[in-house]
Design a protein around this motif. Sequence first.
Motif, mmCIF file in Angstrom:
data_model
loop_
_atom_site.group_PDB
_atom_site.id
_atom_site.type_symbol
_atom_site.label_atom_id
_atom_site.label_comp_id
_atom_site.label_asym_id
_atom_site.label_seq_id
_atom_site.Cartn_x
_atom_site.Cartn_y
_atom_site.Cartn_z
ATOM 1 N N MET A 84 0.841 -1.199 0.000
ATOM 2 C CA MET A 84 0.000 0.000 0.000
ATOM 3 C C MET A 84 0.872 1.244 0.000
ATOM 4 O O MET A 84 1.938 1.281 0.604
ATOM 5 C CB MET A 84 -0.878 0.004 1.253
ATOM 6 C CG MET A 84 -1.747 1.249 1.412
ATOM 7 S SD MET A 84 -2.770 1.175 2.891
ATOM 8 C CE MET A 84 -1.539 1.076 4.196
ATOM 9 N N LEU A 118 -7.926 2.530 -2.064
ATOM 10 C CA LEU A 118 -8.233 1.839 -0.816
ATOM 11 C C LEU A 118 -8.869 2.746 0.231
ATOM 12 O O LEU A 118 -9.605 2.274 1.100
ATOM 13 C CB LEU A 118 -6.954 1.234 -0.231
ATOM 14 C CG LEU A 118 -6.199 0.227 -1.098
ATOM 15 C CD1 LEU A 118 -4.936 -0.236 -0.385
ATOM 16 C CD2 LEU A 118 -7.084 -0.960 -1.458
ATOM 17 N N THR A 157 -12.715 4.546 3.927
ATOM 18 C CA THR A 157 -11.947 3.372 3.527
ATOM 19 C C THR A 157 -12.830 2.449 2.711
ATOM 20 O O THR A 157 -14.010 2.287 3.020
ATOM 21 C CB THR A 157 -11.420 2.614 4.769
ATOM 22 O OG1 THR A 157 -10.624 3.494 5.562
ATOM 23 C CG2 THR A 157 -10.574 1.418 4.366
ATOM 24 N N ALA A 203 -11.015 -2.988 2.069
ATOM 25 C CA ALA A 203 -9.752 -2.717 2.766
ATOM 26 C C ALA A 203 -9.938 -2.470 4.252
ATOM 27 O O ALA A 203 -9.022 -2.000 4.923
ATOM 28 C CB ALA A 203 -9.067 -1.510 2.120
ATOM 29 N N GLU A 204 -11.098 -2.802 4.783
ATOM 30 C CA GLU A 204 -11.350 -2.591 6.211
ATOM 31 C C GLU A 204 -10.408 -3.446 7.057
ATOM 32 O O GLU A 204 -10.083 -4.578 6.714
ATOM 33 C CB GLU A 204 -12.804 -2.949 6.546
ATOM 34 C CG GLU A 204 -13.832 -1.956 6.015
ATOM 35 C CD GLU A 204 -13.834 -0.636 6.784
ATOM 36 O OE1 GLU A 204 -13.212 -0.574 7.871
ATOM 37 O OE2 GLU A 204 -14.455 0.314 6.297
ATOM 38 N N ASP A 205 -9.965 -2.872 8.184
ATOM 39 C CA ASP A 205 -9.118 -3.567 9.157
ATOM 40 C C ASP A 205 -7.785 -4.031 8.571
ATOM 41 O O ASP A 205 -7.218 -5.041 8.990
ATOM 42 C CB ASP A 205 -9.863 -4.769 9.754
ATOM 43 C CG ASP A 205 -11.141 -4.349 10.477
ATOM 44 O OD1 ASP A 205 -11.113 -3.324 11.184
ATOM 45 O OD2 ASP A 205 -12.164 -5.048 10.316
ATOM 46 N N LYS A 206 -7.290 -3.281 7.587
ATOM 47 C CA LYS A 206 -5.986 -3.604 6.990
ATOM 48 C C LYS A 206 -4.978 -2.474 7.182
ATOM 49 O O LYS A 206 -3.962 -2.420 6.495
ATOM 50 C CB LYS A 206 -6.157 -3.929 5.507
ATOM 51 C CG LYS A 206 -6.962 -5.197 5.252
ATOM 52 C CD LYS A 206 -7.017 -5.559 3.780
ATOM 53 C CE LYS A 206 -7.785 -6.855 3.565
ATOM 54 N NZ LYS A 206 -7.862 -7.244 2.126
ATOM 55 N N GLY A 207 -5.286 -1.560 8.095
ATOM 56 C CA GLY A 207 -4.343 -0.505 8.414
ATOM 57 C C GLY A 207 -4.392 0.702 7.502
ATOM 58 O O GLY A 207 -3.540 1.591 7.609
ATOM 59 N N VAL A 208 -5.392 0.777 6.629
ATOM 60 C CA VAL A 208 -5.476 1.890 5.678
ATOM 61 C C VAL A 208 -5.763 3.202 6.408
ATOM 62 O O VAL A 208 -5.116 4.226 6.166
ATOM 63 C CB VAL A 208 -6.556 1.620 4.608
ATOM 64 C CG1 VAL A 208 -6.720 2.841 3.697
ATOM 65 C CG2 VAL A 208 -6.183 0.395 3.780
ATOM 66 N N GLY A 265 -3.553 0.461 -3.526
ATOM 67 C CA GLY A 265 -2.949 -0.858 -3.439
ATOM 68 C C GLY A 265 -1.891 -1.060 -4.505
ATOM 69 O O GLY A 265 -1.580 -0.155 -5.286
#
Length: 242
Positions: free
Chosen positions: A2, A68, A128, A132-137, A62
């Motif tokens: 990312m 994202l 977001t 891409a939720e809960d992936k640190g975005v 991404g």
Amino acid sequence: AMSVGPMREDEHARCLDMCATAFTTSNQFAQAMGISWDQFRAMAGSDLPWSKVGKHSLAARGSADELLGFLFMQEWAPDADHAHGEGPPNARPVAEIMEKVWTRAMFSDLCLHSMLAGGALHVAMGGTSPLAEDKGVGKALRLRAVEYARERGFNTVVVEPGHAKSRHIWVKHCGAVMRSEVLFADFVSTDGACFKHVEGSMGLAEVVCKRRLGDHKMCACCNIARLLWQMRQSRRGSARSD
């Protein structure tokens, strides 16, 4: 991998769509008001056109350049406390709770001098992608926003987090301090609508990058007077243009 960088103009409309989806599906306050996707999309598009947010906004992408997430950012302006003022009747509580949040924040340790001098970066809205939720975005975007503010010489970053996850990132990871807060459950709009069943709050958070002498508490009265005058002038100008 990312990456986070400046938002491109061709991404602006997609970010508005993403924002409308997020607020109408996961924001309890928006859901309680019955704001539709089309209504929120129109409000966000009116408040945050590319001409206002194009200079400072960020986008996360991404490895295949897919969008994202994003943050709409702009230099803070005196009308920030009454965003969405021209929305539909069922959305009026948004403007009203924002005004309460900003009124309380004015009497806190907010860097008002820097804000009035063009030294504040306002993170107006973020979102977001559901994929891409809960992936640190969200965390990556907000950390980059603080770095960006320092790189560009802003003294402070102000944001109105209305979601628990967003607030957590700003406070825990970005070093923000909550300057004011209004619980949704305690809020009653001027038309009598109450939100006792809605969890969470709307607040104003600040990340201080560099506090100027004029931001000291001893200057608070003068700064508040200047702010109120500028807000009044902004509203008059808005009324004349309607």
